[in-house]
Design an enzyme around this catalytic site. Structure first.
Site, short mmCIF file in Angstrom:
data_model
loop_
_atom_site.label_atom_id
_atom_site.label_comp_id
_atom_site.label_asym_id
_atom_site.label_seq_id
_atom_site.Cartn_x
_atom_site.Cartn_y
_atom_site.Cartn_z
N LYS A 196 5.90 -2.90 12.83
CA LYS A 196 5.49 -1.84 11.91
C LYS A 196 4.87 -2.43 10.64
CE LYS A 196 10.01 -1.68 9.63
NZ LYS A 196 11.12 -0.84 9.17
N ARG A 206 20.20 7.54 6.64
CA ARG A 206 18.77 7.85 6.65
C ARG A 206 18.52 8.76 7.86
NH1 ARG A 206 15.74 2.07 5.95
NH2 ARG A 206 16.07 2.22 8.20
N TYR A 239 -3.53 -9.64 -20.64
CA TYR A 239 -3.26 -8.43 -21.40
C TYR A 239 -1.99 -8.53 -22.23
CZ TYR A 239 -6.82 -6.13 -18.53
OH TYR A 239 -7.99 -5.77 -17.91
N MET A 297 -5.08 -6.69 -12.35
CA MET A 297 -5.40 -6.06 -11.08
C MET A 297 -5.98 -7.04 -10.07
SD MET A 297 -7.76 -2.70 -10.29
CE MET A 297 -6.72 -1.64 -11.31
#
Length: 392
Positions: A43, A141, A275, A323
């Site tokens: 998966k 779950r 940043y 990013m």
């Protein structure tokens, strides 16, 4: 991309060692007690490694089943040519029930609504659906609660008698198998045994009973039943770093993430980096720019802490992950544009591992590899070449 293709330019890439994946599957098969079969869970795009190439390699190494979360993943494997046993388990009411039944994919059922959907799909398709009933033994779950389990197995048996379904599996999932000795483990084993007994009294005789995920495959042979279901371990990462590194379990990490430096420059002391100027150079130094960022799956939470091998030494990210890029401070060392930066790999050449990144980001190894994004090319090594290809 594979290792038979000509070299291409790249800024960032994930090298996938399919030979290591095959060896991991073989090692896990050896650990499966009582002759249990193995389902390789592929998966989430093969835990970030590439679902189809990893599925093929796992089959080559003896995985008799493949497991996916979503039906779309399972259908994609069928479209890629996989014809073996295949289970998918995350369903919603509007899922592609009939398409999956027609593709001979086993379906997990956790409640009556899902049994009704798959039964209707089987009738519409004019064929018998293969179903695994899932019991919630304590994870909380998916899975059927104990109070509802007798009704579900009785309804499944009635659907079997009609010829709409065959109950091919009974299964559950551990909550804390990565914490050996946790009291929930024994409690869940008792609950699963009770669920199996209830199913047997209802007349169900499944092909496989399965419970063991990666940590249980490695540490809990009593839970192996007919089939083990490793995911992370297939890709060579330890699901329980506190009790063993990959090599302690005979595993080798499959993915190496590397980048080509995009900038190397000298800057004076007191120079802010990235940043917010969360990092300021303590003195005159050399900064190297790694062209990888959180858009590629590099955790922003690893800002100031994530490890990377550059110019032969471990460095940590200087300042914030952006990013598309982050910076490392080389101190008195030098490097050149285009030199390699290794973010993580098996670790046997001095590079960090995915587990090192997990610690730096305050997360788990599962997240580190699965979050590597689609704009990062996967380059496959050790793909098997068919005889016709070799002669061409």
């Amino acid at each position: 991309m594979n290792d038979h293709s000509p070299a291409e330019s790249w800024r960032l890439r994930a090298d996938i060692d399919l030979g290591a994946l095959r060896a991991n599957v073989r090692a896990l098969r050896e650990r499966a007690s009582g002759g249990a079969d193995l389902m390789a869970v592929v998966k989430a795009d093969g835990y970030g490694h590439g679902m189809v190439p990893c599925a093929r390699a796992a089959r080559e190494a003896g995985a008799t089943w493949l497991g996916t979360a979503t039906p779309d993943e399972a259908l994609a494997l069928r479209a890629a040519g996989d014809t073996g046993r295949l289970l998918c388990w995350v369903w919603t009411p509007d899922g592609p029930w009939r398409r999956v039944v027609e593709a001979d994919i086993d379906v997990s059922v956790s409640g009556r609504w899902a049994l009704d959907r798959v039964t209707a799909a089987a009738r519409a398709a004019g064929r018998t659906a293969r179903v695994h009933l899932k019991s919630d033994t304590g994870l909380g779950r998916n899975g059927c609660q104990p109070a509802d389990w007798p009704g579900l197995v009785a309804a499944a048996r009635a659907a079997e008698a009609e010829g709409a379904v065959t109950v091919t599996g009974l299964w559950s999932h551990f909550a804390c198998a990565d914490e050996p000795g946790h009291p929930s483990i024994a409690a869940q084993q008792v609950a699963f045994a009770e669920a199996l007994a209830t199913a047997a009294r209802a007349g169900l005789d499944p092909e496989v009973r399965h419970f063991a995920n990666s940590p249980a495959t490695l540490t809990l042979p009593a839970a192996h039943y007919d089939l083990v279901r490793p995911g992370l371990a297939v890709y060579g990462l330890s699901p329980s770093p506190e009790i063993g590194a990959p090599e302690d379990f005979g595993l080798r990490p499959v993915m190496t993430l590397r980048a080509a430096l995009a900038s190397v420059k000298r800057v004076p002391g007191g120079h802010g980096v990235s940043y917010g100027h969360a990092y300021t150079t303590p003195g005159a130094t050399t900064l190297a720019l790694v062209p990888a960022g959180y858009a590629d799956g590099i955790p922003r939470h690893a800002s100031g802490n994530g490890p990377v091998l550059v110019a032969g030494k471990w460095r940590t990210i200087a300042g914030r992950v952006a990013m598309d890029q982050f910076v490392v401070d080389l101190g008195g060392d030098t490097a050149a544009v285009g030199d390699e930066a290794v973010l993580f790999g098996p670790g046997d050449r001095g590079e960090p591992t995915a587990e090192d990144w997990a610690r730096a980001a305050g997360t788990i190894g599962y997240e580190i590899v699965t979050r590597i994004g689609p704009r990062v090319p996967r380059v496959y090594h050790g793909e098997r070449v068919e005889p016709a290809e070799r002669s061409s």
